[in-house]
Design a protein around this motif. Sequence first.
Motif, mmCIF file in Angstrom:
data_model
loop_
_atom_site.group_PDB
_atom_site.id
_atom_site.type_symbol
_atom_site.label_atom_id
_atom_site.label_comp_id
_atom_site.label_asym_id
_atom_site.label_seq_id
_atom_site.Cartn_x
_atom_site.Cartn_y
_atom_site.Cartn_z
ATOM 1 N N ILE A 3 -40.576 -4.268 -44.757
ATOM 2 C CA ILE A 3 -40.131 -4.936 -43.538
ATOM 3 C C ILE A 3 -41.148 -6.010 -43.172
ATOM 4 N N ALA A 4 -40.704 -7.265 -43.181
ATOM 5 C CA ALA A 4 -41.574 -8.394 -42.882
ATOM 6 C C ALA A 4 -41.437 -8.845 -41.427
ATOM 7 N N ALA A 5 -40.268 -8.637 -40.827
ATOM 8 C CA ALA A 5 -40.044 -9.041 -39.440
ATOM 9 C C ALA A 5 -38.943 -8.174 -38.845
ATOM 10 N N LYS A 6 -39.009 -8.006 -37.521
ATOM 11 C CA LYS A 6 -38.007 -7.185 -36.844
ATOM 12 C C LYS A 6 -37.750 -7.771 -35.455
ATOM 13 N N ALA A 18 -30.793 -3.965 -34.350
ATOM 14 C CA ALA A 18 -31.938 -4.667 -34.923
ATOM 15 C C ALA A 18 -31.514 -5.661 -35.992
ATOM 16 N N PHE A 19 -32.327 -6.684 -36.117
ATOM 17 C CA PHE A 19 -32.250 -7.649 -37.205
ATOM 18 C C PHE A 19 -33.614 -7.588 -37.877
ATOM 19 N N ILE A 20 -33.644 -7.159 -39.136
ATOM 20 C CA ILE A 20 -34.921 -7.084 -39.833
ATOM 21 C C ILE A 20 -34.880 -7.973 -41.065
ATOM 22 N N THR A 21 -36.040 -8.420 -41.463
ATOM 23 C CA THR A 21 -36.175 -9.183 -42.693
ATOM 24 C C THR A 21 -36.896 -8.299 -43.699
ATOM 25 N N ILE A 22 -36.246 -8.100 -44.831
ATOM 26 C CA ILE A 22 -36.806 -7.297 -45.918
ATOM 27 C C ILE A 22 -37.314 -8.248 -46.986
ATOM 28 N N GLU A 23 -38.513 -7.961 -47.479
ATOM 29 C CA GLU A 23 -39.133 -8.812 -48.486
ATOM 30 C C GLU A 23 -39.459 -7.964 -49.712
ATOM 31 N N GLU A 39 -29.946 3.663 -33.974
ATOM 32 C CA GLU A 39 -30.352 4.919 -33.333
ATOM 33 C C GLU A 39 -30.764 5.948 -34.385
ATOM 34 N N ARG A 40 -30.030 6.011 -35.473
ATOM 35 C CA ARG A 40 -30.288 6.987 -36.538
ATOM 36 C C ARG A 40 -31.558 6.663 -37.322
ATOM 37 N N TYR A 41 -31.846 5.373 -37.564
ATOM 38 C CA TYR A 41 -32.917 4.991 -38.488
ATOM 39 C C TYR A 41 -34.108 4.288 -37.835
ATOM 40 N N GLN A 42 -34.144 4.170 -36.534
ATOM 41 C CA GLN A 42 -35.201 3.381 -35.899
ATOM 42 C C GLN A 42 -36.614 3.879 -36.217
ATOM 43 N N ARG A 43 -36.773 5.173 -36.482
ATOM 44 C CA ARG A 43 -38.107 5.702 -36.789
ATOM 45 C C ARG A 43 -38.673 5.126 -38.093
ATOM 46 N N TYR A 44 -37.812 4.593 -38.965
ATOM 47 C CA TYR A 44 -38.260 4.021 -40.229
ATOM 48 C C TYR A 44 -38.537 2.514 -40.131
ATOM 49 N N LEU A 45 -38.268 1.916 -39.000
ATOM 50 C CA LEU A 45 -38.288 0.457 -38.890
ATOM 51 C C LEU A 45 -39.612 -0.078 -38.339
ATOM 52 N N GLN A 46 -40.711 0.376 -38.892
ATOM 53 C CA GLN A 46 -42.028 -0.109 -38.493
ATOM 54 C C GLN A 46 -42.405 -1.305 -39.358
#
Length: 161
Positions: A3-6, A18-23, A39-46
């Motif tokens: 995750i490069a940006a969120k 969320a809108f995330i950028t994956i690199e 809601e289900r996956y937010q804990r992984y979105l650091q």
Amino acid sequence: GMIAAKTIKFTKYNQAMAFITIEDLTGTVEVIIFPRDYERYQRYLQDDAKIFVIGHATVEDEQNGKIICEKIIPFDELPKQLWLRFDTMEDYKKNESRLLETIRESDGGDEVIIYIADTKQMKKLGRNYSVNANNELMEQLLEFLDKENAKIVEKNIEKMC
């Protein structure tokens, strides 16, 4: 990828998405995560988290493609298999009690597979012998097994979809 940006946005019903950028090594892609999945996956979105994103792509003319998220799997939670190789059944029987004792102490969800080389037999141990296949367990196993006879193999991510 990593995750490069969120960016977190709120819908008109005040639900977070969320809108995330994956690199990865080949480039970047934007991933859209709708409220239910956020809601289900937010804990992984650091930031800098390493994840697999499963979803479908949307591609429009003159715009970069995007992925609509359906599932997120962190690298750390990929299922693994612990492969233990013995030259003969006698070698296995000689180490069996110590092996099973070591395996019982390592509780987890990873499979254990025993391979007997001379007869080419393979046996998957039952769920009650599943382990947490990690470096700590490997160190314990290498006290009585040779390094080339014990290895951890990650299962294919595509089979999880």
